[in-house]
Design an enzyme around this catalytic site. Sequence first.
Site, PDB file in Angstrom:
ATOM      1  N   HIS A 299       0.809  -1.010  -0.101  1.00 14.26           N
ATOM      2  CA  HIS A 299       0.175  -0.073   0.151  1.00 14.26           C
ATOM      3  C   HIS A 299       0.904   1.262  -0.103  1.00 14.26           C
ATOM      4  O   HIS A 299       2.189   1.189   0.352  1.00 14.26           O
ATOM      5  CB  HIS A 299      -0.938  -0.173   1.258  1.00 14.26           C
ATOM      6  CG  HIS A 299      -1.758   1.020   1.190  1.00 14.26           C
ATOM      7  ND1 HIS A 299      -1.705   2.190   1.769  1.00 14.26           N
ATOM      8  CD2 HIS A 299      -3.337   0.918   1.245  1.00 14.26           C
ATOM      9  CE1 HIS A 299      -2.754   2.931   1.762  1.00 14.26           C
ATOM     10  NE2 HIS A 299      -3.783   2.365   1.624  1.00 14.26           N
TER      11      HIS A 299
ATOM     12  N   ASP B  68       3.577  -4.334   7.790  1.00 16.75           N
ATOM     13  CA  ASP B  68       2.029  -3.589   7.567  1.00 16.75           C
ATOM     14  C   ASP B  68       1.176  -4.333   8.137  1.00 16.75           C
ATOM     15  O   ASP B  68       0.743  -5.300   7.226  1.00 16.75           O
ATOM     16  CB  ASP B  68       2.014  -2.760   6.486  1.00 16.75           C
ATOM     17  CG  ASP B  68       0.842  -2.258   5.956  1.00 16.75           C
ATOM     18  OD1 ASP B  68      -0.051  -2.234   7.174  1.00 16.75           O
ATOM     19  OD2 ASP B  68       0.462  -1.652   4.903  1.00 16.75           O
TER      20      ASP B  68
ATOM     21  N   GLN C  59      -4.370  -4.834   7.158  1.00 16.66           N
ATOM     22  CA  GLN C  59      -5.294  -5.583   6.581  1.00 16.66           C
ATOM     23  C   GLN C  59      -5.274  -7.114   7.351  1.00 16.66           C
ATOM     24  O   GLN C  59      -6.214  -7.959   7.145  1.00 16.66           O
ATOM     25  CB  GLN C  59      -5.061  -5.936   5.188  1.00 16.66           C
ATOM     26  CG  GLN C  59      -5.455  -4.589   4.433  1.00 16.66           C
ATOM     27  CD  GLN C  59      -6.708  -4.168   4.326  1.00 16.66           C
ATOM     28  OE1 GLN C  59      -7.498  -4.945   4.570  1.00 16.66           O
ATOM     29  NE2 GLN C  59      -7.040  -3.102   3.962  1.00 16.66           N
TER      30      GLN C  59
ATOM     31  N   LYS D  24      -9.949  -0.558  11.125  1.00 12.48           N
ATOM     32  CA  LYS D  24     -10.023  -1.784  10.457  1.00 12.48           C
ATOM     33  C   LYS D  24     -10.384  -2.997  11.189  1.00 12.48           C
ATOM     34  O   LYS D  24     -10.639  -4.147  10.826  1.00 12.48           O
ATOM     35  CB  LYS D  24      -8.840  -2.006   9.525  1.00 12.48           C
ATOM     36  CG  LYS D  24      -8.448  -1.125   8.309  1.00 12.48           C
ATOM     37  CD  LYS D  24      -7.612  -1.373   7.458  1.00 12.48           C
ATOM     38  CE  LYS D  24      -7.077  -0.013   6.724  1.00 12.48           C
ATOM     39  NZ  LYS D  24      -7.905   0.138   5.649  1.00 12.48           N
TER      40      LYS D  24
ATOM     41  N   CYS E 268      -4.811   2.441  -3.299  1.00 12.43           N
ATOM     42  CA  CYS E 268      -3.590   2.929  -3.032  1.00 12.43           C
ATOM     43  C   CYS E 268      -2.318   1.964  -3.396  1.00 12.43           C
ATOM     44  O   CYS E 268      -1.482   1.855  -2.371  1.00 12.43           O
ATOM     45  CB  CYS E 268      -3.479   3.361  -1.595  1.00 12.43           C
ATOM     46  SG  CYS E 268      -4.692   4.750  -1.336  1.00 12.43           S
TER      47      CYS E 268
HETATM   48  N1  PMP Z   1      -1.849  -0.491   4.852  1.00  5.04           N
HETATM   49  C1  PMP Z   1      -2.709  -1.214   4.317  1.00  5.04           C
HETATM   50  C2  PMP Z   1      -2.339  -2.785   3.566  1.00  5.04           C
HETATM   51  C3  PMP Z   1      -3.849  -0.522   4.206  1.00  5.04           C
HETATM   52  O1  PMP Z   1      -4.856  -1.275   3.438  1.00  5.04           O
HETATM   53  C4  PMP Z   1      -4.170   0.520   4.676  1.00  5.04           C
HETATM   54  C5  PMP Z   1      -5.512   1.349   4.590  1.00  5.04           C
HETATM   55  N2  PMP Z   1      -6.255   0.903   3.174  1.00  5.04           N
HETATM   56  C6  PMP Z   1      -2.917   1.399   5.396  1.00  5.04           C
HETATM   57  C7  PMP Z   1      -1.956   0.708   5.192  1.00  5.04           C
HETATM   58  C8  PMP Z   1      -3.376   2.731   5.848  1.00  5.04           C
HETATM   59  O2  PMP Z   1      -4.053   2.685   6.763  1.00  5.04           O
HETATM   60  P1  PMP Z   1      -4.701   3.939   7.370  1.00  5.04           P
HETATM   61  O3  PMP Z   1      -5.274   4.810   6.384  1.00  5.04           O
HETATM   62  O4  PMP Z   1      -5.684   3.701   8.534  1.00  5.04           O
HETATM   63  O5  PMP Z   1      -3.482   4.758   8.003  1.00  5.04           O
END
Ligand code: PMP
Length: 419
Positions: free
Chosen positions: A125, A202, A205, A228, A366
């Site tokens: 991401h 990270d 998810q 999440k 993203c």
């Molecule tokens: N890493 C991953 C794999 C994600 O899916 C997301 C959120 N879509 C994030 C990081 C970022 O999370 P946040 O927007 O809550 O900071």
Amino acid sequence: MADWHTTIRERDFPMLEQAECDGRALIYLDNAATTQCARPVQWALESYWRSQHANVYRGAYCLSRRAGEAVEEVRQLCAEFLGAGSGNEIIFTAGATASANLLADAFALTELRPGDLVLATEMEHHSNLLPWREACRRTGAELALAPVTGEGELDLEALDRLLERRPKLLAVTAVSNVLGTITPLEEIVSRAHRVGCAVAVDAAQAMRCALPGVDVLDCDFLYFSAHKIMGPTGVGVLYGKRAWLEKLTPPRTGGGMVRALPGMEPEYEDVPLKFEAGTLDLAGVAGLGAALEYLHAVGRRRIAAREQALLRYTEKKLRELPGLRVLGSPRRRAGCVSFTAEPLQPLDVAMLLDSQGIAVRSGSHCAIPLHARLGLSGSVRVSPAFYNTAEEIDILAAALARVLDSARKGGVLKDKANG
Ligand code: PMP
């Protein structure tokens, strides 16, 4: 008797039953973007603002002391949830993105020099990619991406070749937010550690999919967001091994993180406080604590198993639809399944589904490098959570079948060509 998940859906997520958008009942299948906030979490937030609000650490008075104790309790809860050695290894942040930025900035300040190498993967991401790109740009280090195979797995042989160059750190996702791939973290960490490379995971998810604890994974850092896991937005966690956190210089400075300032030279507080400059989102921390308790009460394994079953069912139903291409076929998948339905654009598919009350995500999610690797500019993502139902997946599949059918007959495509 109703299934446990039906009972929980009705009791803790009434909005799923009641919500309507533009007069249609809602089928919410965008849980990889954010999950609905469980009612016990909402109550905890309400209770915080009603009777617990005060700033922490700085007060001699009862309410502030209690607020401070409450934060430390959540810290301890997080440590237990993650399998960390102690609460000292838990830093509260504004979410996974903020955690990655904080870590990348600290790492850049303390560890990175011109010519150093940092690795990420093609399936990251942007939140676990751009902070590292910035850290490298500022320090003159190089960022390289470990490739992903056509099936959507991390290419471990290619990763090995990159590891031979002795990178300082590997930033890797636990679960891809596009393909749903569960990466083999224990294997990755052990390969990286063999060459002295730190690993930052990270886990944005991965917190609902029974991820092993950090004591098992042995990763050096890990981050996630509360929103999440049925918690509030704007709060998350950065876990770091204590030795690492002690070594790293805090990149953010301000109140609450120095114990003395002789001659304007700050003496930092011990970890984790030295990384928490300024006032935390205290209500958010309370909400995060409530979310962790909620997951524990419902049962993490039960949630993971239910989501696995729903995801398998979703993938099967999608694969049955002619004209639809499911992205990747990883050995282990969690959280989401994405697809394209060319020549329809992902946004068109998502909007046609929206017109039937079905909420899915479209775009690059993203993850532009991953889509580029797959030769795509975007996809449609379906991400059920444990409170979704097989009937909702059936409705999605039927709606998609209609969309594809009308596209085949020229309806949608002709409209598009004309429009
Ligand atoms: N890493 C991953 C794999 C994600 O899916 C997301 C959120 N879509 C994030 C990081 C970022 O999370 P946040 O927007 O809550 O900071």
